[in-house]
Design an enzyme around this catalytic site. Structure first.
Site, PDB file in Angstrom:
ATOM      1  N   HIS A   1      -7.533 -11.611  -1.576  1.00 42.15           N
ATOM      2  CA  HIS A   1      -6.613 -12.468  -2.333  1.00 42.15           C
ATOM      3  C   HIS A   1      -7.359 -13.751  -2.692  1.00 42.15           C
ATOM      4  O   HIS A   1      -8.042 -14.327  -1.846  1.00 42.15           O
ATOM      5  CB  HIS A   1      -5.371 -12.788  -1.485  1.00 42.15           C
ATOM      6  CG  HIS A   1      -4.212 -13.263  -2.300  1.00 42.15           C
ATOM      7  ND1 HIS A   1      -4.201 -14.488  -2.904  1.00 42.15           N
ATOM      8  CD2 HIS A   1      -3.044 -12.667  -2.627  1.00 42.15           C
ATOM      9  CE1 HIS A   1      -3.054 -14.632  -3.566  1.00 42.15           C
ATOM     10  NE2 HIS A   1      -2.338 -13.534  -3.417  1.00 42.15           N
TER      11      HIS A   1
ATOM     12  N   GLU B   1       0.528   0.730   3.475  1.00 41.88           N
ATOM     13  CA  GLU B   1      -0.864   0.320   3.263  1.00 41.88           C
ATOM     14  C   GLU B   1      -1.870   1.290   3.863  1.00 41.88           C
ATOM     15  O   GLU B   1      -2.997   1.394   3.376  1.00 41.88           O
ATOM     16  CB  GLU B   1      -1.088  -1.103   3.807  1.00 41.88           C
ATOM     17  CG  GLU B   1      -2.438  -1.661   3.366  1.00 41.88           C
ATOM     18  CD  GLU B   1      -2.639  -3.123   3.739  1.00 41.88           C
ATOM     19  OE1 GLU B   1      -1.658  -3.794   4.126  1.00 41.88           O
ATOM     20  OE2 GLU B   1      -3.787  -3.592   3.653  1.00 41.88           O
TER      21      GLU B   1
ATOM     22  N   THR C   1       4.615  -6.681   6.275  1.00 41.21           N
ATOM     23  CA  THR C   1       5.745  -6.861   5.352  1.00 41.21           C
ATOM     24  C   THR C   1       6.399  -8.220   5.557  1.00 41.21           C
ATOM     25  O   THR C   1       6.783  -8.896   4.598  1.00 41.21           O
ATOM     26  CB  THR C   1       6.792  -5.747   5.559  1.00 41.21           C
ATOM     27  OG1 THR C   1       6.213  -4.495   5.213  1.00 41.21           O
ATOM     28  CG2 THR C   1       8.030  -5.986   4.713  1.00 41.21           C
ATOM     29  N   ASP C   2       6.518  -8.622   6.821  1.00 45.15           N
ATOM     30  CA  ASP C   2       7.198  -9.882   7.116  1.00 45.15           C
ATOM     31  C   ASP C   2       6.451 -11.074   6.508  1.00 45.15           C
ATOM     32  O   ASP C   2       7.032 -12.121   6.278  1.00 45.15           O
ATOM     33  CB  ASP C   2       7.310 -10.051   8.632  1.00 45.15           C
ATOM     34  CG  ASP C   2       8.449 -10.982   9.018  1.00 45.15           C
ATOM     35  OD1 ASP C   2       9.608 -10.540   8.954  1.00 45.15           O
ATOM     36  OD2 ASP C   2       8.175 -12.163   9.340  1.00 45.15           O
TER      37      ASP C   2
ATOM     38  N   ARG D   1      -6.493  -9.501  -9.856  1.00 44.26           N
ATOM     39  CA  ARG D   1      -6.828 -10.210  -8.618  1.00 44.26           C
ATOM     40  C   ARG D   1      -8.309 -10.155  -8.275  1.00 44.26           C
ATOM     41  O   ARG D   1      -8.881 -11.132  -7.789  1.00 44.26           O
ATOM     42  CB  ARG D   1      -5.988  -9.595  -7.493  1.00 44.26           C
ATOM     43  CG  ARG D   1      -5.887 -10.415  -6.274  1.00 44.26           C
ATOM     44  CD  ARG D   1      -4.911  -9.804  -5.302  1.00 44.26           C
ATOM     45  NE  ARG D   1      -3.544 -10.188  -5.593  1.00 44.26           N
ATOM     46  CZ  ARG D   1      -2.485  -9.716  -4.954  1.00 44.26           C
ATOM     47  NH1 ARG D   1      -2.646  -8.832  -3.995  1.00 44.26           N
ATOM     48  NH2 ARG D   1      -1.276 -10.107  -5.260  1.00 44.26           N
TER      49      ARG D   1
ATOM     50  N   HIS E   1      -6.978  -9.158   2.074  1.00 48.77           N
ATOM     51  CA  HIS E   1      -5.530  -9.137   1.884  1.00 48.77           C
ATOM     52  C   HIS E   1      -4.929  -7.736   1.984  1.00 48.77           C
ATOM     53  O   HIS E   1      -3.883  -7.555   2.603  1.00 48.77           O
ATOM     54  CB  HIS E   1      -5.221  -9.736   0.508  1.00 48.77           C
ATOM     55  CG  HIS E   1      -3.777  -9.859   0.185  1.00 48.77           C
ATOM     56  ND1 HIS E   1      -2.896 -10.595   0.952  1.00 48.77           N
ATOM     57  CD2 HIS E   1      -3.032  -9.336  -0.835  1.00 48.77           C
ATOM     58  CE1 HIS E   1      -1.681 -10.530   0.416  1.00 48.77           C
ATOM     59  NE2 HIS E   1      -1.740  -9.760  -0.649  1.00 48.77           N
TER      60      HIS E   1
ATOM     61  N   ILE F   1       7.986  -2.196   5.684  1.00 43.27           N
ATOM     62  CA  ILE F   1       8.988  -1.645   4.760  1.00 43.27           C
ATOM     63  C   ILE F   1       8.824  -0.131   4.586  1.00 43.27           C
ATOM     64  O   ILE F   1       9.829   0.591   4.467  1.00 43.27           O
ATOM     65  CB  ILE F   1       8.954  -2.367   3.393  1.00 43.27           C
ATOM     66  CG1 ILE F   1      10.155  -1.960   2.536  1.00 43.27           C
ATOM     67  CG2 ILE F   1       7.643  -2.114   2.647  1.00 43.27           C
ATOM     68  CD1 ILE F   1      10.343  -2.805   1.292  1.00 43.27           C
TER      69      ILE F   1
END
Ligand code: SIN
Length: 506
Positions: free
Chosen positions: A233, A355, A49-50, A277, A331, A19
């Site tokens: 994560h 990122e 992103t996907d 998190r 993650h 993105i």
């Protein structure tokens, strides 16, 4: 007379097709720049992103509330000025690009209003989503839109291997297109290469997340920051093929149970399953160690109806019941190439977004569903700045990559990656200690030396990905070794380690 080497040029060159890279390309083209976007991805699903599930946070008209949550999740370490940019521009960016330009059909309630979701450490429902498969529903239309844009060229299956630098300025990249090392020269070069999942044995990222941008930028002399903050994560499926179980599940009411069947998060944090998190990931790891396993109990929610994509993944992995075994999994990297509020790096002509960049928004721990948002907001800002420089591409002398030796020995990369992943997992995971970090640094230095011996005479994407993974791993180890304070995702288990300040009150 010497022959002019083959080359391509662009006003703005974007490396990466998530993105953030897409937003740069869109905005730069809106500013009348000729844009070339290269990506080593061959399918949208090769970009992180996907794979994004939960969604994209909005401010939902209350930027100050979102700012409080971002700062609290980061344990007070995020840069308030960067967070201001994010929260102020969130709603307008979503409206402009995702709703008006791309017409993304975010989930709605029966009354036609958006079905805003809640995730951990968010004080309210403000996350737009499509099922729990938001990334793909955003990225695919975005790429289609760019494909049809007459100022934008998208080249798939094209990796950047090195930055072209000359007199302290970046002028483009060398690619793995034929002839090997073919340069693309650009007025502005924007790295949007994503994360580092391939540095760990278990990750929620696609395999190609090898830290390429961070490594290329650092090798060219750009500043990097906050690399010790690797986010794990808490809920990836605990199996051979880990897959993400979105935080949105806990936002709707799913709870953890340990091996004794007991709900435990209330003992770790007042927000229980919706704590930040890093706190949840460590609690899950502790309970797994002490009681043998942790499951995510989805019986309190309408799992199949509300999360059909995740429910389908569970069935594909043979999971039938309401209790899904989970374990933490790498993650997201909160740090990266140090950039300002327009994505400008410390090197003239070089930008970074997404990122691979460190904007300061995440500090030591990222708030859920702010990664797509950060990529979008910084992508638009960097696209505008990169196009606005109006620097024309300049053909400068580029390093020639050597490819004189035969192909790599069989399993060369696979074996080195296994060693690298094991080292990162053992010493730079959820918990670290100074001795382990020092040992890891020594192993990683040796590994990089072994790989460098090959890059002197060989040029292949596989080898450069390995080189990039080694460089990025070493930088992470160095950052971890230099930071004696336990904070957010950098958690030291040494007994005399200074502890974090108390939670930032909401
Ligand atoms: C998730 O859906 O849990 C991931 C969201 C994020 O990483 O922000």
């Amino acid at each position: 007379m010497s022959e002019t080497p083959p080359h391509d040029t662009a006003d703005v060159l974007v490396v990466g097709s998530g993105i953030a890279g897409c937003a740069v390309a869109l905005q730069a083209a809106r500013e009348d720049a000729d844009v070339c976007l290269i990506t080593k991805a061959e399918r949208p699903a090769d970009a992180s992103t996907d794979w994004a599930q939960g969604g994209i946070s909005t401010a939902r008209g209350d930027p100050e509330a979102l700012k409080r949550d971002v700062l609290a999740a980061s344990d007070g370490t995020a840069d308030p000025n960067a967070v201001d940019v994010l929260v102020r521009e969130a709603d307008a960016a979503v409206e402009d690009v995702l709703l008006e330009t791309l017409g993304i059909g975010f989930d709605e309630r029966e009354d036609g209003a958006f079905d805003y979701a809640r995730e951990a450490a968010h004080s309210e429902r403000r996350i737009l989503h499509v099922d729990a498969a938001t990334g793909r529903h955003v990225l695919r239309p975005f790429l289609n839109y760019l494909d049809d844009h007459d100022r934008i060229e998208v080249r798939q299956d094209t990796a950047a291997l090195e930055l072209v630098t000359h007199e302290g300025r970046v002028h483009g990249v060398l690619t793995d297109e034929e002839p090997t090392g073919n340069p693309i020269y650009a007025g502005a070069t924007v790295l949007a290469t994503g994360g580092i999942g391939a540095l760990y044995p278990r990750s929620t990222n696609p395999d190609g997340a090898t830290g390429d941008g961070i490594s290329m930028a650092a090798l060219a002399g750009a500043d990097v920051a906050d690399l010790e903050y690797v986010q794990f994560h808490p809920t990836a499926f605990d199996g051979e093929e880990p897959f993400l179980l979105s935080e949105a599940l806990r936002g709707e009411g799913a709870v953890f149970r340990n091996g004794d069947g007991r709900r435990f998060m209330t003992e770790y944090h007042s927000d229980a399953e919706l704590a930040p998190r890093d706190v949840v990931a460590r609690a899950v790891a502790t309970e797994r160690e002490e009681t043998g396993e942790v499951v995510l109990d989805v019986s309190p929610i309408a799992f199949d109806a509300e999360f059909p994509t995740i429910a389908e993944s569970c069935r594909e992995h043979g999971l039938e019941g309401a209790e899904i075994p989970v374990a933490p999994c790498e993650h997201f990297l909160c740090g990266g190439i140090d950039v300002d509020d327009r994505g400008r790096t410390s090197l003239e002509g070089l930008y970074a977004v997404g990122e691979c960049a460190r904007t300061g928004v995440h500090g030591a721990n990222r708030l859920a569903s702010t990664s797509l948002l950060e990529g979008l907001v910084w992508g638009l800002r960097a696209g505008e700045a990169a196009a606005g420089r109006k620097a024309k591409p300049r053909v400068v002398d580029a390093t020639e990559l050597r490819d004189s030796d035969p192909a790599l020995p069989e399993r060369f990369s696979a074996e080195k990656f296994t060693r690298l992943q094991r080292t990162m997992n053992d010493s730079l995971g959820l918990e670290r200690d100074p001795d382990g970090i020092a040992r890891a640094s020594a192993v990683l230095r040796r590994l990089k030396g072994e790989v460098d011996a090959y890059t002197r005479t060989r040029t292949s994407r596989e080898l450069y990905e390995l080189r990039n993974a080694c460089v990025t791993a070493l930088l992470i180890a160095r950052a971890a070794g230099e930071n004696p304070e336990s904070r957010g995702c950098h958690h030291l288990v040494r007994e005399d380690a200074p502890t974090a300040e108390p939670e930032v009150p909401r």
